[in-house]
Motif scaffolding. Sequence first.
Motif, PDB file in Angstrom:
ATOM      1  N   ASN A 185       1.443   7.554  -4.047  1.00  0.00           N
ATOM      2  CA  ASN A 185       1.185   6.230  -4.614  1.00  0.00           C
ATOM      3  C   ASN A 185       0.349   6.642  -5.857  1.00  0.00           C
ATOM      4  OD1 ASN A 185       2.250   3.775  -4.217  1.00  0.00           O
ATOM      5  ND2 ASN A 185       1.130   3.765  -2.243  1.00  0.00           N
ATOM      6  N   HIS A 208       7.707   0.842  -6.396  1.00  0.00           N
ATOM      7  CA  HIS A 208       7.620   1.166  -4.709  1.00  0.00           C
ATOM      8  C   HIS A 208       8.847   1.265  -3.961  1.00  0.00           C
ATOM      9  CE1 HIS A 208       6.080   1.537  -0.819  1.00  0.00           C
ATOM     10  NE2 HIS A 208       4.924   1.683  -1.328  1.00  0.00           N
ATOM     11  N   TRP A 239      -3.082   1.081   1.060  1.00  0.00           N
ATOM     12  CA  TRP A 239      -2.989   1.277  -0.352  1.00  0.00           C
ATOM     13  C   TRP A 239      -4.164   1.056  -0.989  1.00  0.00           C
ATOM     14  CZ3 TRP A 239       2.448  -1.760  -0.076  1.00  0.00           C
ATOM     15  CH2 TRP A 239       3.286  -0.876   0.575  1.00  0.00           C
TER      16      TRP A 239
END
Length: 339
Positions: free
Chosen positions: A19, A35, A230
């Motif tokens: 990420n 994403h 995340w």
Amino acid sequence: MTTQDGPILIIGTERSGSNLLRLVLDAHSRIAVPHPPHFMRYLSGIPYDGDVDAMTDDAMRLLRHHIHPWPHEIDRAAVAGAARPSLFGVVSAIYDQYRVAEGAARWGCKSTFMVEHVDNVLAELPDARFLWLVRDPRDVAASAKRAVFGYCHPYRMARRWTAEQELARAALDRWGPEVVRLVRYEDLVSAPDREIRAICDFIGEAAEPAMLAHHLSGNARVTASLSASWRTAGDPITAARIGSHREGLSDRERRQVESVAARVMEPLGYPFDAASLDEPVPGPLGVALRGFAVRLAVEARSLGTDRNHFRRWRRDATVRRLRRRAMPVSALVQAGESR
């Protein structure tokens, strides 16, 4: 340095900083990296026999239930009309539509599972470039224990890490450093300016200051807000998480990871305790039970912290339906008889 407009794919193992690298690349004015819905991971085992409409329909179902919704509507008819007659052809058409909506020159994909499809990608898009992102497997396993994505049990995560690094190494050996570039997470977070410039040289782009401030982007804030797994997407680049396994794994878990991954760790520059090679292989029942217990705790936390918890459940249910639909009738009958 020559600029090219081929896609950029991040391969390796999840929980390795993908990420972070995605958002660094996405901060570049010429690159769009959404994403990933992991199209190839979830759909590649389904026998479509070149049916573009069926592949497009299933890919669009996955996209509708994506745990990180895209900010742009994707036109299903345009995808089916533009796609080559293969699953990756459909995936490429979807990503290309996203690229156009973002006003970018090229698209990127951070689905690390694409490590299994390097040859397929290059057969269709020879200008594609791959960033093999690797991280200490002990830190990967420690991160996976707390995440709703991936295997919670360190031993199982170590087995995945080892297999995927071997696939990436084979791709590098087969296609060469002009196509596949090894990026160590530890180097990226310890010397980000140097590593980002090296990555840009590899992909044929000029480095931009925004790449070092990826955490200030709207995309980074959205990602960080969706899931506790995340949350660091909204943080500046930091080396603070190097060695996180020292607190995140027990000594036994560390030895289990090293016993599996040692043969791959050493060539990648990750030292290990030689005594770990004598660590007994954990029994499958113990691994399953421990993994299940940790998963329950992680899911319970996710219910209270994650905005996309129920989207993830819907996505997983969608994948199960698609795969079950694709099972041969004989397999469905056998599954029913085994109940």
